[in-house]
Design an enzyme around this catalytic site. Structure first.
Site, PDB file in Angstrom:
ATOM      1  N   GLY A  43       0.808  -1.450  -0.441  1.00  0.00           N
ATOM      2  CA  GLY A  43       0.164   0.032  -0.038  1.00  0.00           C
ATOM      3  C   GLY A  43       0.936   1.639  -0.006  1.00  0.00           C
ATOM      4  CD  GLN A  48       3.143   5.403   3.289  1.00  0.00           C
ATOM      5  OE1 GLN A  48       2.000   5.124   1.814  1.00  0.00           O
ATOM      6  NE2 GLN A  48       4.490   5.038   2.797  1.00  0.00           N
ATOM      7  CB  CYS A  92       5.984   2.268   6.882  1.00  0.00           C
ATOM      8  SG  CYS A  92       5.548   3.768   6.402  1.00  0.00           S
ATOM      9  CG  LEU A  93       6.972   1.022   0.708  1.00  0.00           C
ATOM     10  CD1 LEU A  93       6.447   1.322  -0.422  1.00  0.00           C
ATOM     11  CD2 LEU A  93       7.974   0.222   0.493  1.00  0.00           C
ATOM     12  CG  HIS A 134       0.008   1.388   7.417  1.00  0.00           C
ATOM     13  ND1 HIS A 134       0.994   0.894   8.189  1.00  0.00           N
ATOM     14  CD2 HIS A 134       0.736   2.278   6.477  1.00  0.00           C
ATOM     15  CE1 HIS A 134       2.076   1.674   7.849  1.00  0.00           C
ATOM     16  NE2 HIS A 134       2.151   2.059   6.733  1.00  0.00           N
ATOM     17  CD  GLU A 135      -0.992   2.585   3.011  1.00  0.00           C
ATOM     18  OE1 GLU A 135      -0.350   3.814   2.936  1.00  0.00           O
ATOM     19  OE2 GLU A 135       0.519   1.662   2.621  1.00  0.00           O
ATOM     20  CG  HIS A 138       0.915   6.288   5.485  1.00  0.00           C
ATOM     21  ND1 HIS A 138       1.986   7.411   5.737  1.00  0.00           N
ATOM     22  CD2 HIS A 138       1.018   5.253   5.444  1.00  0.00           C
ATOM     23  CE1 HIS A 138       2.737   6.339   6.438  1.00  0.00           C
ATOM     24  NE2 HIS A 138       2.676   4.953   5.477  1.00  0.00           N
TER      25      HIS A 138
END
Length: 174
Positions: A43, A48, A92-93, A134-135, A138
């Site tokens: 995701g 991000q 997480c990226l 999670h997204e 963000h």
């Protein structure tokens, strides 16, 4: 697109609602999927990649042969319902290499729009529920370590400092 790495300030900002659905939005969505697949993520949220728009892309199929078959695009997502509880590993990226157990709802129902501005709802359990939460976090300026206890967060940040130095060394060599 370049993935912003913690503690980049853009990760702490709340993304703005998308009001116009046009080719620019579709292009951002496509670039976000491309970036997510390139980095091996499940995701990615607008913050991000430095885009402060309420845009999320998700694809839980991590294998190359299946990528793109289950794309989920969420624009202006809002969680309507949450039930149950799960405690699982999360990464997480934007925090490369760091994984911690995070408590999340086991089920969520989300209202959103697609890239053409059409309304829809999506329900998710387990991994999909986790990815949605999670997204959406963000988009609200929250990273997963913000969901940890103060002690866990402090320890995670100590570990992350070492991981970040390693990550920066690797990316400079490329």
């Amino acid at each position: 697109m370049e993935i912003k790495i913690y503690p980049d300030e853009v990760l702490k900002k709340k993304a703005e609602k998308v009001k116009e659905f046009n080719q620019e939005i579709r292009d951002i969505v496509n670039q976000m999927f491309e970036t997510m697949y390139k980095r091996g993520g499940l995701g990615l949220a607008g913050n991000q990649v430095g885009v402060l728009k309420r845009i999320v892309v998700i694809d839980l199929e991590s294998g190359k042969e299946r990528q793109g078959q289950n794309k989920i695009v969420l624009i202006n997502p809002e969680i309507l319902e949450m039930e149950g509880e799960q405690l699982n590993q999360e990464g997480c990226l934007s925090l490369p290499g760091l994984y911690k157990k995070v408590k999340r709802a086991a089920y969520v129902k989300v209202k959103a729009q697609n890239a053409d501005g059409e309304d829809f709802t999506i329900e998710g359990e387990d991994l999909l529920a986790r990815a949605l939460q999670h997204e959406i976090d963000h988009l609200n300026g929250i990273v997963f370590i913000d969901r940890l206890s103060p002690l866990q967060k402090r320890l995670a940040l100590q570990r992350y400092k070492k991981l970040k130095r390693e990550y920066e060394r690797k990316t400079k060599k490329k």
